[in-house]
Every structure is written in C-alpha cells, then in structure tokens.
Design a protein around this motif. Structure first.
Motif, PDB file in Angstrom:
ATOM      1  N   HIS A   1      -8.356  10.106  19.229  1.00 34.29           N
ATOM      2  CA  HIS A   1      -9.483   9.706  18.386  1.00 34.29           C
ATOM      3  C   HIS A   1      -9.015   9.342  16.980  1.00 34.29           C
ATOM      4  O   HIS A   1      -9.593   8.462  16.326  1.00 34.29           O
ATOM      5  CB  HIS A   1     -10.511  10.836  18.331  1.00 34.29           C
ATOM      6  N   THR A   2      -7.968  10.018  16.506  1.00 32.44           N
ATOM      7  CA  THR A   2      -7.429   9.754  15.160  1.00 32.44           C
ATOM      8  C   THR A   2      -6.117   8.985  15.229  1.00 32.44           C
ATOM      9  O   THR A   2      -5.343   8.996  14.273  1.00 32.44           O
ATOM     10  CB  THR A   2      -7.204  11.091  14.430  1.00 32.44           C
ATOM     11  N   TYR A   3      -5.893   8.303  16.330  1.00 36.40           N
ATOM     12  CA  TYR A   3      -4.614   7.623  16.566  1.00 36.40           C
ATOM     13  C   TYR A   3      -4.288   6.615  15.462  1.00 36.40           C
ATOM     14  O   TYR A   3      -3.141   6.475  15.049  1.00 36.40           O
ATOM     15  CB  TYR A   3      -4.669   6.919  17.925  1.00 36.40           C
ATOM     16  N   ASP A   4      -5.296   5.887  14.992  1.00 35.81           N
ATOM     17  CA  ASP A   4      -5.072   4.817  14.013  1.00 35.81           C
ATOM     18  C   ASP A   4      -5.275   5.275  12.573  1.00 35.81           C
ATOM     19  O   ASP A   4      -5.290   4.450  11.656  1.00 35.81           O
ATOM     20  CB  ASP A   4      -6.018   3.650  14.296  1.00 35.81           C
ATOM     21  N   ARG A   5      -5.445   6.571  12.364  1.00 35.34           N
ATOM     22  CA  ARG A   5      -5.785   7.059  11.029  1.00 35.34           C
ATOM     23  C   ARG A   5      -4.704   6.742  10.000  1.00 35.34           C
ATOM     24  O   ARG A   5      -5.005   6.289   8.885  1.00 35.34           O
ATOM     25  CB  ARG A   5      -6.042   8.562  11.070  1.00 35.34           C
ATOM     26  N   PHE A   6      -3.454   6.944  10.362  1.00 37.54           N
ATOM     27  CA  PHE A   6      -2.373   6.707   9.404  1.00 37.54           C
ATOM     28  C   PHE A   6      -2.322   5.231   9.005  1.00 37.54           C
ATOM     29  O   PHE A   6      -2.190   4.896   7.822  1.00 37.54           O
ATOM     30  CB  PHE A   6      -1.034   7.146  10.002  1.00 37.54           C
ATOM     31  N   PHE A   7      -2.443   4.354  10.004  1.00 37.68           N
ATOM     32  CA  PHE A   7      -2.416   2.909   9.740  1.00 37.68           C
ATOM     33  C   PHE A   7      -3.554   2.513   8.795  1.00 37.68           C
ATOM     34  O   PHE A   7      -3.343   1.792   7.811  1.00 37.68           O
ATOM     35  CB  PHE A   7      -2.529   2.143  11.060  1.00 37.68           C
ATOM     36  N   LEU A   8      -4.757   2.997   9.067  1.00 36.48           N
ATOM     37  CA  LEU A   8      -5.903   2.645   8.233  1.00 36.48           C
ATOM     38  C   LEU A   8      -5.774   3.247   6.834  1.00 36.48           C
ATOM     39  O   LEU A   8      -6.069   2.582   5.830  1.00 36.48           O
ATOM     40  CB  LEU A   8      -7.198   3.132   8.893  1.00 36.48           C
ATOM     41  N   GLY A   9      -5.340   4.500   6.775  1.00 37.06           N
ATOM     42  CA  GLY A   9      -5.199   5.161   5.485  1.00 37.06           C
ATOM     43  C   GLY A   9      -4.192   4.472   4.587  1.00 37.06           C
ATOM     44  O   GLY A   9      -4.428   4.289   3.391  1.00 37.06           O
ATOM     45  N   VAL A  10      -3.063   4.069   5.165  1.00 37.98           N
ATOM     46  CA  VAL A  10      -2.028   3.379   4.380  1.00 37.98           C
ATOM     47  C   VAL A  10      -2.578   2.067   3.823  1.00 37.98           C
ATOM     48  O   VAL A  10      -2.342   1.710   2.662  1.00 37.98           O
ATOM     49  CB  VAL A  10      -0.775   3.134   5.242  1.00 37.98           C
ATOM     50  N   ASN A  11      -3.315   1.319   4.659  1.00 45.27           N
ATOM     51  CA  ASN A  11      -3.866   0.041   4.205  1.00 45.27           C
ATOM     52  C   ASN A  11      -4.855   0.230   3.066  1.00 45.27           C
ATOM     53  O   ASN A  11      -4.880  -0.550   2.113  1.00 45.27           O
ATOM     54  CB  ASN A  11      -4.543  -0.676   5.371  1.00 45.27           C
ATOM     55  N   VAL A  12      -5.701   1.252   3.172  1.00 44.59           N
ATOM     56  CA  VAL A  12      -6.685   1.509   2.114  1.00 44.59           C
ATOM     57  C   VAL A  12      -5.981   1.914   0.825  1.00 44.59           C
ATOM     58  O   VAL A  12      -6.338   1.447  -0.271  1.00 44.59           O
ATOM     59  CB  VAL A  12      -7.690   2.593   2.552  1.00 44.59           C
ATOM     60  N   VAL A  13      -4.961   2.764   0.921  1.00 45.32           N
ATOM     61  CA  VAL A  13      -4.224   3.185  -0.273  1.00 45.32           C
ATOM     62  C   VAL A  13      -3.528   1.994  -0.921  1.00 45.32           C
ATOM     63  O   VAL A  13      -3.559   1.829  -2.155  1.00 45.32           O
ATOM     64  CB  VAL A  13      -3.202   4.290   0.087  1.00 45.32           C
ATOM     65  N   ILE A  14      -2.905   1.134  -0.106  1.00 47.02           N
ATOM     66  CA  ILE A  14      -2.243  -0.061  -0.648  1.00 47.02           C
ATOM     67  C   ILE A  14      -3.263  -0.950  -1.360  1.00 47.02           C
ATOM     68  O   ILE A  14      -3.004  -1.477  -2.447  1.00 47.02           O
ATOM     69  CB  ILE A  14      -1.535  -0.839   0.478  1.00 47.02           C
ATOM     70  N   GLY A  15      -4.433  -1.105  -0.737  1.00 42.49           N
ATOM     71  CA  GLY A  15      -5.477  -1.898  -1.372  1.00 42.49           C
ATOM     72  C   GLY A  15      -5.966  -1.271  -2.669  1.00 42.49           C
ATOM     73  O   GLY A  15      -6.181  -1.965  -3.672  1.00 42.49           O
ATOM     74  N   PHE A  16      -6.137   0.049  -2.655  1.00 40.19           N
ATOM     75  CA  PHE A  16      -6.585   0.774  -3.847  1.00 40.19           C
ATOM     76  C   PHE A  16      -5.604   0.575  -4.996  1.00 40.19           C
ATOM     77  O   PHE A  16      -5.981   0.228  -6.126  1.00 40.19           O
ATOM     78  CB  PHE A  16      -6.696   2.265  -3.523  1.00 40.19           C
ATOM     79  N   VAL A  17      -4.325   0.817  -4.722  1.00 37.69           N
ATOM     80  CA  VAL A  17      -3.294   0.699  -5.761  1.00 37.69           C
ATOM     81  C   VAL A  17      -3.217  -0.740  -6.257  1.00 37.69           C
ATOM     82  O   VAL A  17      -3.055  -1.000  -7.465  1.00 37.69           O
ATOM     83  CB  VAL A  17      -1.929   1.166  -5.212  1.00 37.69           C
ATOM     84  N   GLY A  18      -3.341  -1.699  -5.326  1.00 33.76           N
ATOM     85  CA  GLY A  18      -3.306  -3.099  -5.724  1.00 33.76           C
ATOM     86  C   GLY A  18      -4.450  -3.462  -6.650  1.00 33.76           C
ATOM     87  O   GLY A  18      -4.266  -4.156  -7.654  1.00 33.76           O
ATOM     88  N   TRP A  19      -5.661  -2.973  -6.316  1.00 36.53           N
ATOM     89  CA  TRP A  19      -6.817  -3.269  -7.152  1.00 36.53           C
ATOM     90  C   TRP A  19      -6.663  -2.671  -8.550  1.00 36.53           C
ATOM     91  O   TRP A  19      -6.945  -3.326  -9.558  1.00 36.53           O
ATOM     92  CB  TRP A  19      -8.087  -2.737  -6.498  1.00 36.53           C
ATOM     93  N   ILE A  20      -6.212  -1.412  -8.619  1.00 37.54           N
ATOM     94  CA  ILE A  20      -6.007  -0.766  -9.920  1.00 37.54           C
ATOM     95  C   ILE A  20      -4.957  -1.527 -10.728  1.00 37.54           C
ATOM     96  O   ILE A  20      -5.120  -1.739 -11.940  1.00 37.54           O
ATOM     97  CB  ILE A  20      -5.583   0.707  -9.723  1.00 37.54           C
ATOM     98  N   SER A  21      -3.905  -1.972 -10.047  1.00 38.91           N
ATOM     99  CA  SER A  21      -2.847  -2.721 -10.726  1.00 38.91           C
ATOM    100  C   SER A  21      -3.374  -4.048 -11.267  1.00 38.91           C
ATOM    101  O   SER A  21      -3.091  -4.427 -12.408  1.00 38.91           O
ATOM    102  CB  SER A  21      -1.685  -2.982  -9.765  1.00 38.91           C
ATOM    103  N   TYR A  22      -4.160  -4.744 -10.454  1.00 35.49           N
ATOM    104  CA  TYR A  22      -4.676  -6.041 -10.880  1.00 35.49           C
ATOM    105  C   TYR A  22      -5.652  -5.895 -12.046  1.00 35.49           C
ATOM    106  O   TYR A  22      -5.598  -6.673 -13.013  1.00 35.49           O
ATOM    107  CB  TYR A  22      -5.372  -6.753  -9.713  1.00 35.49           C
ATOM    108  N   ALA A  23      -6.534  -4.919 -11.964  1.00 37.70           N
ATOM    109  CA  ALA A  23      -7.475  -4.695 -13.067  1.00 37.70           C
ATOM    110  C   ALA A  23      -6.734  -4.351 -14.354  1.00 37.70           C
ATOM    111  O   ALA A  23      -7.095  -4.825 -15.440  1.00 37.70           O
ATOM    112  CB  ALA A  23      -8.464  -3.587 -12.698  1.00 37.70           C
ATOM    113  N   SER A  24      -5.670  -3.548 -14.232  1.00 36.44           N
ATOM    114  CA  SER A  24      -4.880  -3.180 -15.416  1.00 36.44           C
ATOM    115  C   SER A  24      -4.185  -4.407 -16.004  1.00 36.44           C
ATOM    116  O   SER A  24      -4.148  -4.585 -17.233  1.00 36.44           O
ATOM    117  CB  SER A  24      -3.848  -2.112 -15.044  1.00 36.44           C
ATOM    118  N   LEU A  25      -3.631  -5.239 -15.143  1.00 31.65           N
ATOM    119  CA  LEU A  25      -2.963  -6.455 -15.620  1.00 31.65           C
ATOM    120  C   LEU A  25      -3.960  -7.402 -16.285  1.00 31.65           C
ATOM    121  O   LEU A  25      -3.628  -8.061 -17.281  1.00 31.65           O
ATOM    122  CB  LEU A  25      -2.263  -7.166 -14.456  1.00 31.65           C
ATOM    123  N   LEU A  26      -5.160  -7.476 -15.736  1.00 32.31           N
ATOM    124  CA  LEU A  26      -6.190  -8.336 -16.333  1.00 32.31           C
ATOM    125  C   LEU A  26      -6.561  -7.847 -17.727  1.00 32.31           C
ATOM    126  O   LEU A  26      -6.764  -8.657 -18.654  1.00 32.31           O
ATOM    127  CB  LEU A  26      -7.420  -8.363 -15.433  1.00 32.31           C
TER     128      LEU A  26
END
Length: 953
Positions: free
Chosen positions: A458-483
């Motif tokens: 049931h949680t087989y894909d949890r790591f894959f999804l979590g990593v993608n969300v974290v990468i997206g989160f960090v990317g968004w924070i980075s982009y907002a900071s650069l802006l």
C-alpha cells in the motif's frame, strides 16, 4: 507577477494534496473470494448498539456517589458478558468509525470530505453479507451502508435531519425515537406474516445508531449533566430492547448483543484527532456465543483505568475497532467482509476450540486473499527489474514462538503463493490433529505478517512520491528566493555586468527528462496524480537554473560579506523558524517570542527616538503574550467576557465618532453614518449573543430573528468597510469594527478580547516600522493621518528590499501564528468548539459549521494582513516583494512539517503530525487569498457615484 502568484497557488495546492496521496490513500482492493467459517454459528441474529460519541471512561466510571451511570451495562459486565476497550483510529469521525465497525477496515482520511451519506468507494460490509439487516438512526450514517449493499436486503429507518439540533430540544429524544421505532417495528411484525418470517431467519442483523450522546457532547460537553443523563437514558433503552428481544424470540438463546461506540470526544466536545479521549471507546458483548465474565486477580495494562472504574477483578479484553467486524461475522456465520483487516478476538468467543480454530483459519485466509490481490496488482504495474517483493523482518520472525520459526521462515523470505499454501496446509494439519491452540497462534502470526505485507504494498510508492514533493518544495523555495534577490533587492547589483546568451541545452535537457519520466510512469500505468508529482519539479527547477547568473552573482556577493555577520544572520533566521515550528507543539513559545518582541525597542535606538511608541509596543506585546497561556478550546463559555469585549468596541467607536464630529469636511455625514451603522451592528451582536445563550440554556433553540441578524452581520462585514474613508487609520478601524461584530457572534469566552489587543499591537507596529525606516535613513517619516490607502503610488517610489525587511516578514508570520494559537486553538484538527456557531445555526451541518469556524479563525488573520498592507504602504515597499519573503518563510515551515508527518506510533502522534502539516499548508494557501482580501478591504472605496481609486500594488 499575477501569473507567478497563480502558478504558486496551484503548486501549493499540489503540495497540500500530496500528503493524502502519500500517506492516506484508500486501502481497498477488489477481486477476493468470500470466506466464512464452515461450522454452525452460535447465534441466529445479532443486535448492534452504537452509541455515537460515547467515551469509554464516561460509560465505565462511577459517579460521585459511587453508582454507575449505566447500571444495566455494568451488570452485563459483571454477570453476563465480556468487556473491554475498542481502540479507534484517526480520523475519529462518525463515518470512518462506522466503516471500521461494520466493514472491518480503516477508511483513508480524505474520505471524510468525499461524502457523508454515500460511499466514495464501494466496499463490502457485515450488512451486505447478512441475509437481512434492519437499521434505525441518523440519516447521516445509515444510507452509506444501504446504498453499498448488493440486493435489497438492508432496510433503513431514519428521522428527519432537522432533529439533529444542538439547541432546540433534548437530544436524548433522538435515541428515544430509535428505541420507540424498534418496539413499533416488532409490534407490527406480529401482524405481518412476511416481515415476521424475515425476522425469524438466521444470519440477520439489527443496527441501532444512537446519536443523542454525540449531540449532547457537542452542545454541552462530555462533563455536562446532559451528556451523563443521556448515557443513563441509553442504558435504560438498551435494557428495554434486550428484554423485548428475549421475549419476542422466546428466550431461545440465539441472540448476540454488542454495545460499542464509533469514537469518543474531547473535553471541549469535538473529535477528529487522536487524543485518547477520542480513540478509547467501550465494547460490551453478551448473549449467544459470547464468553461469560471472567474474574481475575491481576491484569497487565499500562493505564490505571481498571482501578478508576473499579473493574480490576473482571477480565478486560481490548481490541482494535476493526476487530469487531470479524467477531460479529463469526457469531452469525456470514462471510468475513472482503476488505476487513480486523483480527478475530477469539477470547470473546464462548465456543468449542474447533470453532475458534476454524474461525481464525478463515480470518487468515481472508486477509491473505487481500495480500495476494494487492501484490499482484502492484507487480503488474511495476517493471520487473524494479519490483521488490515484500519480505518480513528478521526481528519479527525472531520474536515468534519457537514452534513456528521454521514454518514462518519461508514467509520471511517471500510470501509467495506456494509459501502461503504451505503454511495454510500446516494450519489445516494442526486442526486435523486437534492442536487448536497452535492453529490460533499460527494464524495470528500469519495475519500480522500478511497485514505488514498489505501495508508494504500500500505504501510501495511512498518514497518515490515523497522525494518528488521534497524536490518540488525545495525548487519552489529556491526560485522564490532568487526572484526576491533578482528583482527586489540590491544584493547583486553591480556584481556582474556580463549578460550571456541563453543556451538551448538547458530546455532541451529538461524536455528530455520530462519525456523519460512520463514514459516511465506510463509503462507502469501510474495514476494521473503521479504525473503531477513526477513532472512538477521539472519546470520549477528549470526556472531556477535559468537564473544561474543570479546564483553566481549571489555567491560572489555572499563571499564578500563578513563571515561572522553572515553566520549570525543565518543562525538568527534559523532560530526564528524553529521558534515558529516549536510553537505548534508548545504554545508558550509564542509568549516567549512576544516577550522578546517587547524588549526589542530597548535593544535598539528606537527607545531614544520614540519613547511613547516603544512603550506602547512593549505594553501591547506583553498583553498579547498572555493569550497563548490562556486555556485552550474546552474552556467553559463565559458570555460576560464577550459582553466586555463588545463594550470596549463601543467605547472605542465612541471615541472615533467624537473625533469625526469635530471635523468639518464634506465627507463627515457619510463617514459618521458608516460608523454609526457599525456601532449598531456591534450592539445587535451583543444582544444576539446574550439572547441566544439564554434561549439555548432554556432548550428553546435558536431564535429565528437572532439567526437572521447573525447572517446579515456576517454578509455585511466585508462590505461596510468599503464605505469608510480611505485614510489609513480610519479604514483599518472600520475593518476592525465590522469584523468584530461577526467575531463577537462566533465567540464564547476570552477569545473575543483577542482581536482588540491584536489590532492595537498592529497599529503600534505600523508606527514603529515607520520609526525604524526613518532611523535607517531609507525614507522620511509620514504622518499616518496623511496617508491614504487609495493613493495611487508611483512605481518609482517603491524602494528595494533591505536586510531589515526579512525581520518585517518574520514579524508577519509570527503574528499570523499568534493569531491562530492566541484564540485558544491548538495544533489539531479537533481544535473546534461547535458552540461558536450557535448564533448562526444549531442543526447539525458539518460543512457549514466547519466554514463558520474557519472564518472565525481567519478573522484575526485578516486583521494582521490589513495591518501588513499598511506597513508596506508606509515603508514604501511593493506588496509583492515583502509578501514573497513571507511565502518563503511559510514554505520552509511547511517543508519542516512535511518531514514530521508520520503514520506510525500512537494515534495522538499521527493525528498531531497530520494536523500540523495541514494547518501550516492551509495558512500558506490562505495567505495568498488573504493578501488579496486585505488589498480589497483597504484600497477599494464604494461610492454612489464616481470611480473608486486604488493604489498601485
């Protein structure tokens, strides 16, 4: 910039929804074969009583005179049946609780919002497997089991939804209605041959849903006389129903009775999270197939309940809530619900060892069927070289009883079909050789391992999804900071003058990666949400890497900065973030922070430049610091404090109206009329609060006129401020008056004073920020009386961001967090008191009540955001620049809580971790809307003629 905020809002919605896809998705699988015990069941019929909202301690404990509130149920515990505690799971709501009881599985959190009366997904249940089921009770609960049943054999009898009124009548009448209708039903059956024949069949269920206790708990709290009296009424009703059943069926000894609850309730009358008062519910069983009371000399439990309840000599048998479903199915001989994950509590059964062994064996096969289907489904949509089959843990095998280690070691290696067959064949061999205890133990171990396997897939894909969300989160924070650095600061100005031509390699690389990710997801038949989580980080990081020159210039600029200063500012920023995070766990951290705020002017030159402003800042900071130390939700209503808050509002209004009357400009009549209207609204709100409280105490319900006034006040609260003067102070005060009228209607105690103190501090904040800006020499101080929100500021007058503006953004986030916790809320999804909405409605309506309580939470947020608009205007900052810093701080907090979310440990910890992330993400999303609302409230001016003006934002 509008496009940026729109995309940012969509991205945050994705981040918010991700928590449910990663941690809380539907566990259901389909395609299993029904399993039932092959031996004759002990009962022909089962009667299920569910006392909605009944806490275990409220039923089992004795009153102040040493008497039981439920003497009949207590007599059952001591002389006729078995008892224990049923442990529920988050969310502790009626729908998931009944699904666990009747279907045997735990519904995912998001199902609460998908539908109350119908099934968002199809599932099997005890009712569906029964020959006939008759049910009586709430229209919110019964239909979801009737609609999901195959055929036409589940009959429901519900009262009108309007009866679920928290104030109009004695809620015990809801339960009386159920008991009376059951009696009428059996009386009618004696004269109806067809019905008489049906209720004399075997494998039938009678379900009595009793909502009165839950309703009285919400309306009056579990410690109230009404709640406790309702328990006595239910006990009397159960006694009568049991007597009627025994008489109707001639005491044939073929009826099983089960009394339990779907969830408990907090001391302040809410539920939904994982506090023990919500997760501990009673379970009392008696009748056919149920073991008689067992007297014991000692019992091993971590709690002290047995001694408190004076039941230490009667054996207590605790179960998980989903375990009740297989217990009921085995008692009447119907197939186990296909999606049930409950483990049959054999200690409740009074039957032969063979029956217990066969029932446990059937339970194991039924759960293994789910494991098999789940594994097959996951294997079919996963590339062979990427598929990792479930393996048990060595420590799990080592902890097993010695005879089973060699057998289950095969399952440790791989729980394949052949290994399942071998272990089941071994269990069948034990049955043949009458080793029944070994069968029960072996099947329990097998079930536990199969459930671990189900959880694994049931949680087989949890790591894959979590990593993608974290990468997206960090990317968004980075982009907002650069802006922020690129467009709103001077940090990299003059560092690099060279402008490089854009390369085609970067976009081509990201397009290629996107195609590979999409193809990878496509061949694995992943749901569409996986595409969102997998592809979303790509455009975000593409936008980040496009600003590579900015990143280089930033590094160069930082390297030229003194290291000690850089490390100091970084530590201060980190400390501030951690204080905000800790405040979700410990509310007194806000008090500590506000105390530090109070000392701030004395650590700078502000004290020498503006003594009166500094003293006011210190006074109101310390006054506001008191609120996080006040009792949380659950306090007793104190209408006198609400009336006191209303009187303070009237006093302030009188001062403002007096000052207006001394003016002699052309707008005096319009402004005076607006303020008089707001004064009248405040007076009406005070009257409605007082009269509604009196009416509810007399159980006369919510007066219609009060309801009309309340809704009219709410509707006008966002319109009337637009009629006031656009002068900064007058507009802010007008907003305060309008919102306070609504807030008084939603208040029950000291929280009514909070917006007043907060607004006073906000006004001082506006003044003190002017002083700090003048002190730094950035701009000259303007008189607040000369600043208008509607002034069309020239874009050239906006200044760039400075380091001190990070402090301003941090102040805003801190005030927003204080706005949530200062009103008595806690960081939990059960942080609600339904008494807050009784001036608007008392008939149960979960979504409308939730919306009203949400608006109560947001009103202090709106006041802070309006003050923030004023700070930006007076400090000559574009609202977008400072707001970007606020979003970055909020997102860092959200990412922090994302890592803290968990679905293991105690249900209190699980519920709290979910609540923290939901609250901080909701706050971040609402900030975008509140920013727009604050701009609307402060800049727009309604006139009978002429075009309204607005300042450039």
């Amino acid at each position: 910039m509008l496009l940026f905020f729109t995309l940012g809002l969509l991205i945050h919605f994705v981040f918010f929804a991700s928590i449910f896809d990663i941690y809380f998705t539907s566990p259901l699988v389909h395609g299993m074969t029904p399993q039932f015990t092959p031996l004759p069941p002990p009962a022909r019929r089962l009667v299920l009583f569910v006392a909605d909202g009944l806490r275990a301690d409220a039923l089992y404990e004795l009153d102040e005179n040493g008497n039981s509130r439920a003497p009949f149920i207590r007599n059952i515990i001591m002389h006729e049946g078995s008892w224990g505690i049923s442990h529920t799971r988050v969310p502790t709501e009626s729908r998931p609780g009944h699904v666990a009881l009747i279907a045997g599985f735990y519904e995912d959190v998001s199902a609460v919002a998908k539908g109350w009366k119908e099934n968002p997904v199809e599932f099997d249940s005890l009712f569906n497997e029964s020959k006939y089921t008759w049910s009586w009770g709430s229209p919110d609960i019964l239909p979801m089991f009737a609609k999901g049943a195959s055929g036409d054999h589940v009959y429901t009898y519900s009262y009108d939804a309007k009866r679920e009124d928290f104030g109009a009548q004695d809620a015990t009448k809801l339960d009386t209605w159920v008991f009376d209708n059951v009696k009428d039903f059996f009386h009618h059956a004696r004269n109806n041959q067809s019905l008489f024949s049906k209720i004399n069949e075997e494998k039938i269920v009678f379900f009595l849903h009793l909502l009165g206790i839950d309703t009285n708990g919400h309306a009056h709290r579990p410690s109230s006389r009404d709640y406790k009296h309702n328990i006595k009424k239910v006990d009397d009703g159960v006694k009568e129903i049991v007597s009627m059943f025994n008489h109707f069926y001639g005491n044939d000894g073929k009826t099983t009775f089960i009394f339990t609850s779907d969830h408990g309730m907090t001391d302040w009358g809410s539920h939904g999270a994982g506090h023990p008062s919500e997760t501990l519910t009673p379970l009392v069983t008696w009748g056919a197939g149920i073991k008689y009371p067992q007297r014991v000399s000692a019992q091993q439990f971590d709690d002290a309940f047995l001694k408190e309840w004076r039941l230490e000599n009667w054996k207590r048998l605790d179960v998980n809530q989903a375990d009740i479903a297989p217990l009921m199915t085995s008692l009447i001989g119907v197939p186990f619900p296909l999606n049930s994950v409950g483990i049959l509590p054999v200690d409740y059964l009074n039957n032969t060892d063979l029956f217990k062994a066969e029932s446990m064996f059937t339970n194991a096969v039924q759960i293994l069927e789910q494991f098999k289907v789940k594994m097959t489904q996951k294997k079919e949509v996963t590339l062979p070289f990427l598929f990792t089959p479930f393996k048990g843990k060595k420590k799990h095998i080592l902890g097993m009883r010695k005879p089973f280690k060699p057998i289950l070691f095969f399952i440790y290696r791989l729980l394949s079909d052949s290994k399942q067959f071998n272990i089941l064949r071994k269990a069948r061999s034990y049955i043949k050789h009458r080793k029944f205890d070994e069968v029960v133990s072996l099947c329990k171990e097998l079930i536990h391992l199969a459930l671990k396997g189900l959880s694994y897939y049931h949680t087989y894909d949890r790591f894959f999804l979590g990593v993608n969300v974290v990468i997206g989160f960090v990317g968004w924070i980075s982009y907002a900071s650069l802006l922020i650095i690129k467009s709103h600061s001077n940090l990299i100005k003059g560092v690099s003058k060279e402008v490089k031509k854009p390369s085609h390699l970067l976009p081509c690389s990201f397009v290629a990666i996107g195609i590979l990710v999409a193809f990878f997801l496509l061949i694995q038949a992943c749901p569409w949400t996986y595409y969102v989580y997998g592809l979303l980080p790509l455009p975000i990081w593409y936008a980040v890497l496009r600003e590579f020159q900015v990143i280089q210039d930033l590094v160069v600029s930082v390297l030229t900065y003194p290291l000690s200063h850089f490390v100091g500012y970084l530590l201060a920023f980190t400390l501030g973030i951690e204080v905000l995070v800790l405040s979700f766990f410990y509310r007194y951290m806000l008090t500590a922070g506000l105390t530090a705020f109070a000392a701030w002017p004395f650590l700078t030159r502000l004290w020498t430049r503006a003594k009166m402003t500094s003293l006011s800042w210190t006074f109101f900071s310390l006054l506001l610091a008191v609120f996080p130390l006040m009792p949380v939700v659950g306090r007793k209503p104190d209408i006198s404090l609400v009336m006191g808050a209303g009187l303070l509002v009237l006093l302030l209004s009188l001062c403002v109206v007096t000052s207006l009357m001394k003016r002699k400009d052309s707008f005096i009549k319009e402004e005076l009329l607006v303020h008089l209207l707001q004064v009248l609204s405040t007076v009406l709100s005070m009257y409605v609060v007082y009269s509604t409280q009196s009416s509810l105490l007399r159980k006369q319900g919510l007066p219609l006129m009060n309801q009309i006034i309340s809704w009219a006040t709410l509707a006008s609260s966002l319109v009337v401020p637009l009629l006031s003067s656009p002068v900064l102070f007058q507009r802010l005060f007008s907003i305060l008056l309008s919102l306070m009228s609504t807030y008084l209607l939603l208040s029950t105690g000291y929280e009514a004073l909070f917006p007043l103190v907060l607004s006073c501090l906000m006004f001082v904040w506006i003044n003190i920020e002017q002083e700090t800006l003048q002190q730094s020499g950035v701009c000259c101080k303007q008189k607040l009386t000369s600043i208008q929100f509607s002034y069309n500021t020239d874009i050239t007058q906006f200044r760039q961001l400075y380091l001190d503006d990070i402090r301003r953004a941090f102040f805003l986030v801190f005030f927003l967090v204080t706005a949530f916790f200062g009103t008595g809320n806690i960081a939990s999804i059960n942080s609600f008191d339904l008494a807050s909405v009784y001036c608007f409605l008392t008939v149960f309506s979960p979504f409308m009540m939730g919306a009203l309580m949400m608006w109560k939470i947001l009103i202090p947020f709106v006041l802070v955001m309006c003050a923030f608009e004023a700070v930006q205007l007076t400090t000559q900052l574009s609202s977008k620049s400072l707001f970007l810093i606020v979003l970055v701080i909020s997102d860092i907090m959200a990412l922090h809580f994302f890592f803290l979310v968990k679905d293991y440990g105690s249900w209190l910890d699980i519920g709290t971790s979910i609540s923290h992330y939901v609250i901080v993400m909701s706050m971040t999303i609402f900030l975008v809307f509140l920013n727009g609302l604050a701009q609307l409230l402060t800049t727009k001016k309604l006139r009978l003629c002429g075009k309204p003006k607005s300042h450039f934002m």
